[in-house]
Scaffold this motif. Structure first.
Motif, short mmCIF file in Angstrom:
data_model
loop_
_atom_site.label_atom_id
_atom_site.label_comp_id
_atom_site.label_asym_id
_atom_site.label_seq_id
_atom_site.Cartn_x
_atom_site.Cartn_y
_atom_site.Cartn_z
N GLU A 1 0.82 -1.21 0.00
CA GLU A 1 0.00 0.00 0.00
C GLU A 1 0.86 1.26 0.00
OE1 GLU A 1 -2.76 -0.47 3.26
OE2 GLU A 1 -4.07 -1.74 2.04
N GLY A 2 1.94 1.22 -0.77
CA GLY A 2 2.78 2.39 -0.94
C GLY A 2 3.82 2.62 0.13
N ARG A 3 3.85 1.79 1.16
CA ARG A 3 4.83 1.96 2.24
C ARG A 3 5.78 0.78 2.26
NH1 ARG A 3 0.36 3.14 6.63
NH2 ARG A 3 -0.05 1.07 5.89
N GLN A 4 7.03 1.06 2.55
CA GLN A 4 8.04 0.00 2.61
C GLN A 4 7.74 -0.94 3.77
OE1 GLN A 4 12.07 1.34 2.67
NE2 GLN A 4 12.90 -0.70 2.95
N ILE A 5 7.88 -2.24 3.51
CA ILE A 5 7.68 -3.24 4.55
C ILE A 5 8.95 -3.28 5.40
CG2 ILE A 5 7.28 -5.68 5.06
CD1 ILE A 5 5.85 -5.85 2.31
N PRO A 6 8.83 -3.10 6.71
CA PRO A 6 10.02 -3.12 7.57
C PRO A 6 10.72 -4.48 7.51
CG PRO A 6 8.11 -2.27 8.76
CD PRO A 6 7.61 -2.82 7.46
N PRO A 7 12.06 -4.48 7.67
CA PRO A 7 12.82 -5.73 7.60
C PRO A 7 12.32 -6.80 8.57
CG PRO A 7 14.31 -3.85 7.62
CD PRO A 7 12.93 -3.33 7.86
N GLU A 8 11.91 -6.40 9.78
CA GLU A 8 11.43 -7.39 10.76
C GLU A 8 10.14 -8.05 10.29
OE1 GLU A 8 10.27 -3.25 12.21
OE2 GLU A 8 12.10 -4.17 11.48
N ASP A 9 9.29 -7.30 9.58
CA ASP A 9 8.06 -7.88 9.03
C ASP A 9 8.36 -8.83 7.87
OD1 ASP A 9 6.69 -6.41 10.91
OD2 ASP A 9 5.86 -4.97 9.47
N LEU A 10 9.36 -8.49 7.07
CA LEU A 10 9.78 -9.40 5.99
C LEU A 10 10.29 -10.71 6.57
CD1 LEU A 10 11.57 -7.07 3.42
CD2 LEU A 10 9.45 -8.33 3.10
N GLU A 11 11.06 -10.62 7.64
CA GLU A 11 11.56 -11.84 8.29
C GLU A 11 10.40 -12.67 8.82
OE1 GLU A 11 14.57 -13.20 8.25
OE2 GLU A 11 15.09 -11.51 6.95
N TYR A 12 9.40 -12.02 9.40
CA TYR A 12 8.23 -12.72 9.90
C TYR A 12 7.50 -13.42 8.76
CZ TYR A 12 3.69 -13.48 12.11
OH TYR A 12 2.54 -14.06 12.57
N MET A 13 7.37 -12.73 7.63
CA MET A 13 6.71 -13.33 6.46
C MET A 13 7.48 -14.55 5.97
SD MET A 13 5.72 -9.77 4.51
CE MET A 13 5.46 -10.50 2.94
N LYS A 14 8.79 -14.47 5.96
CA LYS A 14 9.62 -15.61 5.53
C LYS A 14 9.42 -16.80 6.46
CE LYS A 14 13.22 -12.63 3.62
NZ LYS A 14 14.61 -12.19 3.80
N ARG A 15 9.37 -16.52 7.79
CA ARG A 15 9.15 -17.62 8.75
C ARG A 15 7.78 -18.27 8.51
NH1 ARG A 15 11.14 -14.06 12.51
NH2 ARG A 15 9.12 -13.81 13.52
N LEU A 16 6.78 -17.46 8.27
CA LEU A 16 5.45 -18.01 8.00
C LEU A 16 5.46 -18.89 6.76
CD1 LEU A 16 3.11 -14.94 8.65
CD2 LEU A 16 3.22 -17.04 9.98
N LEU A 17 6.16 -18.45 5.73
CA LEU A 17 6.22 -19.22 4.49
C LEU A 17 7.01 -20.52 4.65
CD1 LEU A 17 6.71 -16.26 2.02
CD2 LEU A 17 4.69 -17.72 2.20
N ARG A 18 7.91 -20.53 5.61
CA ARG A 18 8.67 -21.76 5.90
C ARG A 18 7.92 -22.65 6.88
NH1 ARG A 18 13.37 -18.09 5.77
NH2 ARG A 18 13.01 -17.72 7.98
N GLY A 19 6.71 -22.30 7.21
CA GLY A 19 5.91 -23.11 8.14
C GLY A 19 6.22 -22.81 9.59
N GLY A 20 6.68 -21.60 9.87
CA GLY A 20 6.97 -21.20 11.25
C GLY A 20 8.36 -21.56 11.73
N LYS A 21 9.18 -22.14 10.85
CA LYS A 21 10.53 -22.55 11.22
C LYS A 21 11.50 -21.40 11.00
CE LYS A 21 9.45 -27.17 9.74
NZ LYS A 21 9.62 -28.13 8.69
N GLN A 22 12.55 -21.36 11.80
CA GLN A 22 13.59 -20.32 11.65
C GLN A 22 14.29 -20.58 10.37
OE1 GLN A 22 13.63 -17.73 13.19
NE2 GLN A 22 13.37 -17.96 15.36
#
Length: 110
Positions: free
Chosen positions: A89-110
């Protein structure tokens, strides 16, 4: 006729609307709208946006004929790409939120 005026006429015809109907919904004179379809005049940006909303298309399509679908098919990005700036929505996604998204996509694994 320009591509813009051709698209206006085509969109109006596809809806089965009259020039008078469209002009009334846009709050302009019928002759003003007719001049857009005849290619004699072009609307300002605010009115172009209103026309696009009325017809359910993007201003990009209305003005240039490009479609979002065509553009979207060619754009991909990988969340692992460190050189890509991801936005929502026009705003940069913070790095910590990107990391959270990556963990979700990996099934919650680090």
């Amino acid at each position: 006729m320009s591509g813009f005026s051709d698209r206006l006429k085509s969109l109006r015809d596809s809806k089965g609307w009259t020039k008078t109907y469209v002009a009334k919904h846009l709050g302009i004179k019928m002759q003003t709208y007719a001049n857009y379809e005849y290619g004699l005049r072009e609307p300002d940006l605010n009115l172009a946006d209103s026309i696009a909303k009325l017809y359910g298309v993007t201003t990009d399509y209305l003005i240039s004929g490009r479609t979002a679908q065509k553009d979207a098919e060619n754009k991909t990005a990988d969340l692992a790409d460190k050189d890509t700036v991801f936005t929502y929505e026009g705003r940069q996604i913070p790095p910590e939120d990107l990391e959270y998204m990556k963990r979700l996509l990996r099934g919650g694994k680090q």
